[in-house]
Design an enzyme around this catalytic site. Sequence first.
Site, PDB file in Angstrom:
ATOM      1  N   GLY A  14       0.830  -1.202   0.000  1.00 58.29           N
ATOM      2  CA  GLY A  14       0.000   0.000   0.000  1.00 58.29           C
ATOM      3  C   GLY A  14       0.858   1.243   0.000  1.00 58.29           C
ATOM      4  O   GLY A  14       2.008   1.237  -0.447  1.00 58.29           O
ATOM      5  N   CYS A  15       0.324   2.301   0.538  1.00 59.95           N
ATOM      6  CA  CYS A  15       1.015   3.598   0.567  1.00 59.95           C
ATOM      7  C   CYS A  15       2.349   3.465   1.291  1.00 59.95           C
ATOM      8  O   CYS A  15       2.410   3.015   2.429  1.00 59.95           O
ATOM      9  CB  CYS A  15       0.142   4.632   1.268  1.00 59.95           C
ATOM     10  SG  CYS A  15       0.960   6.227   1.502  1.00 59.95           S
ATOM     11  N   PHE A  16       3.424   3.892   0.649  1.00 61.83           N
ATOM     12  CA  PHE A  16       4.741   3.733   1.265  1.00 61.83           C
ATOM     13  C   PHE A  16       4.948   4.615   2.484  1.00 61.83           C
ATOM     14  O   PHE A  16       5.811   4.338   3.309  1.00 61.83           O
ATOM     15  CB  PHE A  16       5.883   3.872   0.273  1.00 61.83           C
ATOM     16  CG  PHE A  16       5.890   5.045  -0.673  1.00 61.83           C
ATOM     17  CD1 PHE A  16       5.417   6.301  -0.338  1.00 61.83           C
ATOM     18  CD2 PHE A  16       6.419   4.876  -1.946  1.00 61.83           C
ATOM     19  CE1 PHE A  16       5.468   7.366  -1.228  1.00 61.83           C
ATOM     20  CE2 PHE A  16       6.478   5.939  -2.854  1.00 61.83           C
ATOM     21  CZ  PHE A  16       5.997   7.180  -2.480  1.00 61.83           C
ATOM     22  N   TRP A  17       4.157   5.662   2.665  1.00 60.96           N
ATOM     23  CA  TRP A  17       4.295   6.504   3.864  1.00 60.96           C
ATOM     24  C   TRP A  17       4.047   5.686   5.128  1.00 60.96           C
ATOM     25  O   TRP A  17       4.743   5.837   6.126  1.00 60.96           O
ATOM     26  CB  TRP A  17       3.327   7.669   3.836  1.00 60.96           C
ATOM     27  CG  TRP A  17       3.540   8.659   2.746  1.00 60.96           C
ATOM     28  CD1 TRP A  17       4.659   8.843   1.966  1.00 60.96           C
ATOM     29  CD2 TRP A  17       2.599   9.635   2.304  1.00 60.96           C
ATOM     30  NE1 TRP A  17       4.459   9.856   1.075  1.00 60.96           N
ATOM     31  CE2 TRP A  17       3.201  10.361   1.255  1.00 60.96           C
ATOM     32  CE3 TRP A  17       1.305   9.950   2.679  1.00 60.96           C
ATOM     33  CZ2 TRP A  17       2.547  11.398   0.603  1.00 60.96           C
ATOM     34  CZ3 TRP A  17       0.653  10.991   2.015  1.00 60.96           C
ATOM     35  CH2 TRP A  17       1.276  11.701   0.992  1.00 60.96           C
TER      36      TRP A  17
END
Length: 184
Positions: A14-17
Amino acid sequence: MDKNNVQQITFGGGCFWCVESCFNMLKGVESAISGYSGGHKDNPTYEEVCTGETGHAEVVQITYDSSIISYEQLMDVFFFLHDPTQLNRQGNDIGTQYRSVIYYRDEAEKIKAEEAIKTSQESGRWSGIYVTELSPFEKFWSAEQYHQGYYNENPTQPYCSAVVGPKIQKFKKHYGELGMLELN
């Protein structure tokens, strides 16, 4: 960090953040860098990857000391942080760039990744069929500098407040209790 034990692993959940922020807190992790892998375009930008047309996934490349934290422990965290039963999405983040993927560097690592998937499935943590892709590692492109440590720099940004922050708190509670987090 003992350079004889330094390893790398690259995966997308998912979102790398969200993923980067958590892995950077683990004992034995030297760095977790947000970036892109698995596509057909050299030096992709965030804007290009977001179109879904480059074939890249948002990934995190982790450099770690295997004498402090094992591949299996990293895989446990990986499957804790995202839902591997969601095809090409995580929550409201939809598109192939958010796919669940493990990039292996050799046959031995592929076997370990297959075992990690099986272990996670058997744990019952997630119900449903795992769709985590296993692909050979080819190339990693670091994301733009403003993506590195994004949550730490922007904790009140709406997406960070609503999605990243709660995920980090859940992660800290679980892995802090296991003694796997760096004490800062």
